[in-house]
Design an enzyme around this catalytic site. Structure first.
Site, PDB file in Angstrom:
ATOM      1  N   ARG A  18       0.913  -1.209  -0.080  1.00 17.62           N
ATOM      2  CA  ARG A  18       0.207   0.090  -0.004  1.00 17.62           C
ATOM      3  C   ARG A  18       1.054   1.245   0.059  1.00 17.62           C
ATOM      4  O   ARG A  18       0.329   2.593  -0.031  1.00 17.62           O
ATOM      5  CB  ARG A  18      -0.740  -0.032   1.236  1.00 17.62           C
ATOM      6  CG  ARG A  18      -2.073  -1.208   1.102  1.00 17.62           C
ATOM      7  CD  ARG A  18      -3.297  -0.809   1.728  1.00 17.62           C
ATOM      8  NE  ARG A  18      -4.156  -1.704   1.304  1.00 17.62           N
ATOM      9  CZ  ARG A  18      -4.248  -3.121   1.768  1.00 17.62           C
ATOM     10  NH1 ARG A  18      -3.391  -3.503   2.659  1.00 17.62           N
ATOM     11  NH2 ARG A  18      -5.253  -3.889   1.370  1.00 17.62           N
ATOM     12  N   SER A  19       2.041   1.087   0.078  1.00 15.93           N
ATOM     13  CA  SER A  19       3.054   2.192   0.092  1.00 15.93           C
ATOM     14  C   SER A  19       2.924   3.170  -1.189  1.00 15.93           C
ATOM     15  O   SER A  19       2.842   4.387  -1.022  1.00 15.93           O
ATOM     16  CB  SER A  19       4.509   1.828   0.015  1.00 15.93           C
ATOM     17  OG  SER A  19       4.915   1.353   1.238  1.00 15.93           O
ATOM     18  N   THR A  66      10.348  -4.232   1.335  1.00 17.64           N
ATOM     19  CA  THR A  66       9.742  -5.170   1.963  1.00 17.64           C
ATOM     20  C   THR A  66      10.323  -6.419   1.842  1.00 17.64           C
ATOM     21  O   THR A  66      11.375  -6.680   1.254  1.00 17.64           O
ATOM     22  CB  THR A  66       8.061  -4.939   1.897  1.00 17.64           C
ATOM     23  OG1 THR A  66       7.295  -5.622   2.544  1.00 17.64           O
ATOM     24  CG2 THR A  66       7.912  -5.283   0.524  1.00 17.64           C
ATOM     25  N   LYS A  70      14.809  -7.119   3.774  1.00 18.43           N
ATOM     26  CA  LYS A  70      15.015  -6.252   4.836  1.00 18.43           C
ATOM     27  C   LYS A  70      16.438  -6.356   5.348  1.00 18.43           C
ATOM     28  O   LYS A  70      17.248  -5.394   5.743  1.00 18.43           O
ATOM     29  CB  LYS A  70      13.876  -6.047   5.944  1.00 18.43           C
ATOM     30  CG  LYS A  70      12.692  -5.471   5.298  1.00 18.43           C
ATOM     31  CD  LYS A  70      11.677  -5.586   6.454  1.00 18.43           C
ATOM     32  CE  LYS A  70      10.207  -4.577   6.278  1.00 18.43           C
ATOM     33  NZ  LYS A  70       9.457  -4.671   7.400  1.00 18.43           N
ATOM     34  N   ASP A 106      10.194   1.235  11.200  1.00 23.26           N
ATOM     35  CA  ASP A 106       9.069   0.679  11.527  1.00 23.26           C
ATOM     36  C   ASP A 106       8.997   0.943  13.227  1.00 23.26           C
ATOM     37  O   ASP A 106       7.896   1.109  13.736  1.00 23.26           O
ATOM     38  CB  ASP A 106       9.153  -0.993  11.429  1.00 23.26           C
ATOM     39  CG  ASP A 106       8.885  -1.346  10.400  1.00 23.26           C
ATOM     40  OD1 ASP A 106       7.942  -0.750   9.437  1.00 23.26           O
ATOM     41  OD2 ASP A 106       9.391  -2.614   9.804  1.00 23.26           O
ATOM     42  N   GLY A 139       9.375 -12.270  15.829  1.00 29.17           N
ATOM     43  CA  GLY A 139       9.744 -12.159  14.503  1.00 29.17           C
ATOM     44  C   GLY A 139      10.362 -10.860  14.083  1.00 29.17           C
ATOM     45  O   GLY A 139      10.912  -9.968  15.031  1.00 29.17           O
ATOM     46  N   TYR A 235      -3.542  -5.373  10.935  1.00 30.74           N
ATOM     47  CA  TYR A 235      -4.754  -4.278  10.538  1.00 30.74           C
ATOM     48  C   TYR A 235      -5.767  -4.689   9.420  1.00 30.74           C
ATOM     49  O   TYR A 235      -6.685  -4.058   9.072  1.00 30.74           O
ATOM     50  CB  TYR A 235      -4.266  -2.953  10.056  1.00 30.74           C
ATOM     51  CG  TYR A 235      -3.008  -3.146   9.194  1.00 30.74           C
ATOM     52  CD1 TYR A 235      -1.714  -3.195   9.333  1.00 30.74           C
ATOM     53  CD2 TYR A 235      -3.866  -2.929   7.633  1.00 30.74           C
ATOM     54  CE1 TYR A 235      -0.948  -3.195   7.972  1.00 30.74           C
ATOM     55  CE2 TYR A 235      -2.944  -3.023   6.532  1.00 30.74           C
ATOM     56  CZ  TYR A 235      -1.365  -3.201   6.863  1.00 30.74           C
ATOM     57  OH  TYR A 235      -0.642  -3.294   5.706  1.00 30.74           O
TER      58      TYR A 235
HETATM   59  P1  ATR Z   1       7.434 -10.791  10.950  1.00 32.97           P
HETATM   60  O1  ATR Z   1       8.791 -10.504  10.373  1.00 32.97           O
HETATM   61  O2  ATR Z   1       6.588 -10.092  10.057  1.00 32.97           O
HETATM   62  O3  ATR Z   1       7.430 -10.527  12.383  1.00 32.97           O
HETATM   63  P2  ATR Z   1       7.959 -13.606  11.170  1.00 32.97           P
HETATM   64  O4  ATR Z   1       9.166 -13.352  11.239  1.00 32.97           O
HETATM   65  O5  ATR Z   1       7.246 -14.725  10.157  1.00 32.97           O
HETATM   66  O6  ATR Z   1       7.143 -12.423  10.618  1.00 32.97           O
HETATM   67  O7  ATR Z   1       7.022 -13.928  12.519  1.00 32.97           O
HETATM   68  C1  ATR Z   1       6.093 -14.122  13.080  1.00 32.97           C
HETATM   69  C2  ATR Z   1       5.554 -14.220  14.326  1.00 32.97           C
HETATM   70  O8  ATR Z   1       4.309 -14.907  14.477  1.00 32.97           O
HETATM   71  C3  ATR Z   1       6.487 -15.330  15.051  1.00 32.97           C
HETATM   72  O9  ATR Z   1       6.634 -14.782  16.477  1.00 32.97           O
HETATM   73  C4  ATR Z   1       5.807 -16.719  14.984  1.00 32.97           C
HETATM   74  O10 ATR Z   1       6.062 -17.372  15.939  1.00 32.97           O
HETATM   75  P3  ATR Z   1       7.188 -18.760  15.632  1.00 32.97           P
HETATM   76  O11 ATR Z   1       8.651 -18.025  15.848  1.00 32.97           O
HETATM   77  O12 ATR Z   1       7.081 -19.563  16.634  1.00 32.97           O
HETATM   78  O13 ATR Z   1       7.020 -19.075  14.119  1.00 32.97           O
HETATM   79  C5  ATR Z   1       4.428 -16.023  14.952  1.00 32.97           C
HETATM   80  N1  ATR Z   1       3.264 -17.018  14.553  1.00 32.97           N
HETATM   81  C6  ATR Z   1       3.045 -17.100  13.128  1.00 32.97           C
HETATM   82  N2  ATR Z   1       2.172 -18.281  12.989  1.00 32.97           N
HETATM   83  C7  ATR Z   1       1.727 -18.761  14.482  1.00 32.97           C
HETATM   84  C8  ATR Z   1       1.016 -19.751  15.131  1.00 32.97           C
HETATM   85  N3  ATR Z   1       0.063 -20.396  14.128  1.00 32.97           N
HETATM   86  N4  ATR Z   1       0.971 -19.898  16.293  1.00 32.97           N
HETATM   87  C9  ATR Z   1       1.869 -19.139  17.083  1.00 32.97           C
HETATM   88  N5  ATR Z   1       2.494 -18.066  16.802  1.00 32.97           N
HETATM   89  C10 ATR Z   1       2.742 -17.821  15.152  1.00 32.97           C
END
Ligand code: ATR
Length: 292
Positions: A18-19, A66, A70, A106, A139, A235
Site C-alpha cells: 500500500r506504499s 519489504t 530487509k 518501523d 519475528g 490491521y
Molecule cells: P514478521 O517478520 O512479520 O514479524 P515472522 O518473522 O514470520 O514475521 O514472525 C511471525 C511471528 O508470528 C512469530 O513470532 C511466529 O512464531 P514462531 O517464531 O513460533 O514461528 C508467530 N506465529 C506465526 N504463526 C503462528 C501460529 N500459528 N502460532 C503461534 N505463533 C505464530
C-alpha cells in the site's frame, strides 16, 4: 516528469504493497514534482538494483524495501543508522553522495502511532513507577517494536513466542546491540504470557495471528491492569479479536493501521524534502482500499 523526484517500494512478490497509495497521496496533496513506483526485484537482483542507484544509472533516489529484502538491504548499505543496526533490518533507503544509506522506520511508525492516538495520559507513562510490557511474537516486527520500547525506557519487557528459541535469540541479540542489562528483556513461552502481563502497561501483538486468513490469536487479557494500552500490528481486520477483548475490558485499544501510515513519514521526508502528515483523509483512503 523528467525532472521528477522518484522513489519506489521493492519486494518479491510485491503486488499487495500500500506504499504507492500512501506516498502518491502525499505527493499530490503537497504538490511535489515526484512519483512513487513499485518494483518487483528478485533477491538475486537486489545488489545490481542498488548499484544502479548509487552510480546514478537509475531514476530512483531511494525507496522502501519489504519482504524478503530487509536484512540484505542492511548488509549492502554503506551507512546504517542506529535504528536499522539495532533491529538488524532496514526498510528505507536513499543515496547521498554515491553512498547507500538505510534506516528502519518501523520503530518510528510504532512509537508515533501510539503517541498520536494516546494524547493523555501518554501510553508510555500510565504507570507511576514501572515500565513493563508484554510482546507477543519474536519475528522481524517484534524486533522493531522491542527496540522502540527500549528507546522509551521500558525496563521490563517479556517476549512470548511459540518457538521459545526464537524469543531467546531476539533477547540476546537486542540486549547486546542496545547495551542493556540482562534483566530488561525476558524470553518466555506462549503459555506464560498471561501471567507475565500482571503489572504491565502495554501489551502488543506482533504475530500474524488474528489476521484475515490466519489462525485466531488465543490470548486472554485477564490480569492485565486496566490502565494498560493494548495494540495489534494486524490491521486486517482493523478491529481484531484482541482489540475487541481489550475494549470490552476498558483498555485503550489501538489498531495497527496507524503504524503502517506513520512508518512512511521519514522516508517521504528524506526523498522529497517535505514532512507529510498522517491525516484522517489518508487513513480513510487506505481503509477504503482495504475493502476492495
Ligand atoms: P514478521 O517478520 O512479520 O514479524 P515472522 O518473522 O514470520 O514475521 O514472525 C511471525 C511471528 O508470528 C512469530 O513470532 C511466529 O512464531 P514462531 O517464531 O513460533 O514461528 C508467530 N506465529 C506465526 N504463526 C503462528 C501460529 N500459528 N502460532 C503461534 N505463533 C505464530
Amino acid at each position: 516528469m523528467t525532472d521528477a523526484l522518484k522513489a519506489c517500494v521493492i519486494g518479491y512478490p510485491i503486488h499487495h504493497s500500500r506504499s504507492p497509495l500512501i506516498h502518491n497521496h502525499w505527493i499530490k496533496g503537497l504538490g511535489v514534482n515526484g512519483y512513487y513506483g513499485i518494483e518487483s526485484i528478485a533477491p538475486d537482483d537486489l545488489p545490481s538494483f542498488l548499484a544502479a542507484l548509487k552510480t546514478g544509472q537509475s531514476d530512483y533516489r531511494g525507496g522502501n524495501a519489504t519482504l524478503p529484502h530487509k536484512e540484505r538491504l542492511l548488509e549492502l548499505a554503506d551507512e546504517a543508522d542506529d535504528a536499522a543496526l539495532q533491529v538488524g533490518a532496514a526498510n528505507t533507503f536513499w543515496v547521498k553522495n554515491g553512498r547507500l544509506h538505510v534506516t528502519n522506520t518501523d520503530v518510528h511508525g510504532f512509537l508515533a502511532n501510539l503517541d498520536a492516538q494516546t494524547p493523555a495520559p501518554p501510553w508510555d507513562q500510565t504507570m507511576q513507577d514501572k515500565k513493563k510490557a508484554v510482546v507477543l511474537g519474536a519475528g522481524g516486527a517484534a524486533r522493531a517494536i522491542v527496540s522502540g520500547l527500549i528507546q522509551r525506557g521500558f525496563d521490563q519487557i517479556h517476549i512470548a513466542n511459540r518457538t521459545l528459541a526464537r524469543a531467546e535469540a531476539l533477547c540476546q541479540g537486542l540486549t547486546r546491540r542496545a547495551g542493556l542489562s540482562d534483566t530488561v528483556l525476558s524470553p518466555i513461552g506462549w503459555a506464560q504470557a498471561q501471567m507475565a502481563q500482571e503489572g504491565a502497561s502495554l501489551l502488543v501483538n506482533t504475530t500474524s495471528l488474528g489476521m484475515s486468513g490466519q489462525p485466531p490469536l488465543r490470548h486472554s487479557l485477564e490480569g492485565l491492569p486496566l490502565e494498560a494500552t493494548v495494540t495489534d500490528i494486524v490491521y486486517t481486520p482493523l478491529k481484531t479479536d484482541l482489540l475487541k477483548q481489550a475494549e470490552a475490558r476498558g483498555h485503550r485499544a489501538i489498531d495497527g493501521l496507524g503504524m503502517l501510515l506513520h512508518q512512511a513519514v521519514p522516508g517521504f521526508e528524506t526523498w522529497f524534502g517535505i514532512k507529510p502528515e498522517v491525516t484522517k483523509t489518508l487513513r480513510a483512503l487506505v481503509e477504503q482500499d482495504m475493502q476492495l
